[in-house]
Design an enzyme around this catalytic site. Structure first.
Site, PDB file in Angstrom:
ATOM      1  N   HIS A  86      -6.975  -5.762   1.988  1.00  0.00           N
ATOM      2  CA  HIS A  86      -5.862  -5.192   2.753  1.00  0.00           C
ATOM      3  C   HIS A  86      -5.315  -6.266   3.693  1.00  0.00           C
ATOM      4  CE1 HIS A  86      -6.636  -0.737   2.218  1.00  0.00           C
ATOM      5  NE2 HIS A  86      -7.851  -1.185   1.923  1.00  0.00           N
TER       6      HIS A  86
ATOM      7  N   ASN B 272     -12.852  -3.151   2.303  1.00  0.00           N
ATOM      8  CA  ASN B 272     -13.819  -2.056   2.381  1.00  0.00           C
ATOM      9  C   ASN B 272     -14.727  -2.139   1.162  1.00  0.00           C
ATOM     10  OD1 ASN B 272     -12.695  -0.938   4.739  1.00  0.00           O
ATOM     11  ND2 ASN B 272     -11.110   0.080   3.542  1.00  0.00           N
TER      12      ASN B 272
ATOM     13  N   VAL C  22     -10.833   3.036  -3.638  1.00  0.00           N
ATOM     14  CA  VAL C  22     -10.468   2.545  -4.970  1.00  0.00           C
ATOM     15  C   VAL C  22     -11.454   1.443  -5.352  1.00  0.00           C
ATOM     16  CG1 VAL C  22      -8.701   1.420  -6.368  1.00  0.00           C
ATOM     17  CG2 VAL C  22      -8.025   3.114  -4.649  1.00  0.00           C
TER      18      VAL C  22
ATOM     19  N   HIS D 232     -10.109  -5.119  -3.447  1.00  0.00           N
ATOM     20  CA  HIS D 232      -8.785  -5.397  -2.884  1.00  0.00           C
ATOM     21  C   HIS D 232      -8.902  -5.828  -1.435  1.00  0.00           C
ATOM     22  CE1 HIS D 232      -9.724  -1.098  -2.564  1.00  0.00           C
ATOM     23  NE2 HIS D 232      -9.099  -1.108  -1.401  1.00  0.00           N
TER      24      HIS D 232
ATOM     25  N   ASP E 195       0.854  -1.181   0.000  1.00  0.00           N
ATOM     26  CA  ASP E 195       0.000   0.000   0.000  1.00  0.00           C
ATOM     27  C   ASP E 195       0.896   1.239   0.000  1.00  0.00           C
ATOM     28  OD1 ASP E 195      -3.213   0.552   0.937  1.00  0.00           O
ATOM     29  OD2 ASP E 195      -1.793   2.226   1.087  1.00  0.00           O
TER      30      ASP E 195
HETATM   31  P1  AMP Z   1      -9.756   1.492   0.177  1.00  0.00           P
HETATM   32  O1  AMP Z   1     -10.085   2.673   1.051  1.00  0.00           O
HETATM   33  O2  AMP Z   1     -10.065   0.182   0.836  1.00  0.00           O
HETATM   34  O3  AMP Z   1     -10.368   1.627  -1.202  1.00  0.00           O
HETATM   35  O4  AMP Z   1      -8.179   1.488   0.039  1.00  0.00           O
HETATM   36  C1  AMP Z   1      -7.484   1.940  -1.069  1.00  0.00           C
HETATM   37  C2  AMP Z   1      -6.042   1.803  -0.723  1.00  0.00           C
HETATM   38  O5  AMP Z   1      -5.272   1.888  -1.895  1.00  0.00           O
HETATM   39  C3  AMP Z   1      -5.523   2.893   0.239  1.00  0.00           C
HETATM   40  O6  AMP Z   1      -4.994   2.284   1.403  1.00  0.00           O
HETATM   41  C4  AMP Z   1      -4.446   3.591  -0.590  1.00  0.00           C
HETATM   42  O7  AMP Z   1      -3.341   3.997   0.188  1.00  0.00           O
HETATM   43  C5  AMP Z   1      -4.069   2.531  -1.608  1.00  0.00           C
HETATM   44  N1  AMP Z   1      -3.540   3.036  -2.853  1.00  0.00           N
HETATM   45  C6  AMP Z   1      -4.066   3.997  -3.647  1.00  0.00           C
HETATM   46  N2  AMP Z   1      -3.298   4.195  -4.725  1.00  0.00           N
HETATM   47  C7  AMP Z   1      -2.269   3.318  -4.630  1.00  0.00           C
HETATM   48  C8  AMP Z   1      -1.124   3.024  -5.443  1.00  0.00           C
HETATM   49  N3  AMP Z   1      -0.891   3.680  -6.596  1.00  0.00           N
HETATM   50  N4  AMP Z   1      -0.263   2.070  -5.016  1.00  0.00           N
HETATM   51  C9  AMP Z   1      -0.488   1.415  -3.857  1.00  0.00           C
HETATM   52  N5  AMP Z   1      -1.545   1.637  -3.055  1.00  0.00           N
HETATM   53  C10 AMP Z   1      -2.417   2.575  -3.429  1.00  0.00           C
END
Ligand code: AMP
Ligand code: ZN
Length: 115
Positions: free
Chosen positions: A102, A87, A96, A100, A31
């Site tokens: 975490h 999430n 995003v 995914h 992340d």
């Molecule tokens: P969520 O809130 O569950 O959608 O988490 C999205 C996660 O993606 C967050 O923890 C961000 O820090 C991570 N994230 C966003 N862009 C990138 C990226 N380019 N590379 C790695 N992690 C990312």
């Protein structure tokens, strides 16, 4: 694949990532804003927007993502356990919209689901 999806762009190699695992169906990478000493994301290469959009057809890849979590967590140094989070949607705090998982560890995680 979705052109305007940041994780699809990572899969295509258009945006760099710190990869920790890859196979035909799955990619895992650190992340970009880690919330713990170990914090990586496991994603299906197929664009599935949210867990709520997953179908029966996606069950095998979802199972493989879960099976990979402890293996990669150990490799990354989370030897005492880890937390997994998915999430989903606006109320789930999803930012995003490419499914995914975490994986967080390397320290005791707080009791609340705040990370
Ligand atoms: P969520 O809130 O569950 O959608 O988490 C999205 C996660 O993606 C967050 O923890 C961000 O820090 C991570 N994230 C966003 N862009 C990138 C990226 N380019 N590379 C790695 N992690 C990312
Ligand atoms: Zn995507």
């Amino acid at each position: 694949m979705s052109d305007d999806c940041i994780f699809c762009r990572i899969i295509k190699g258009e945006i760099p990532c710190s990869k920790v695992y890859e196979d035909k169906e799955i990619l895992a990478f650190k992340d970009i804003h880690p919330q713990a000493p170990v914090h990586f994301l496991i994603i299906p290469k197929k664009h599935i927007a949210t867990l709520a959009d997953a179908t029966l057809e996606d069950v095998p890849v979802l199972g493989r993502m879960l099976e990979l979590a402890p293996r990669i967590a150990r490799e990354q140094g989370a030897s005492e356990g880890f937390r997994t989070i998915i999430n989903t949607g606006r109320h789930g705090g999803q930012e995003v919209y490419h499914l995914h998982l975490h994986v967080l560890g390397g320290q005791p995680m707080p009791a609340l689901l705040k990370y």
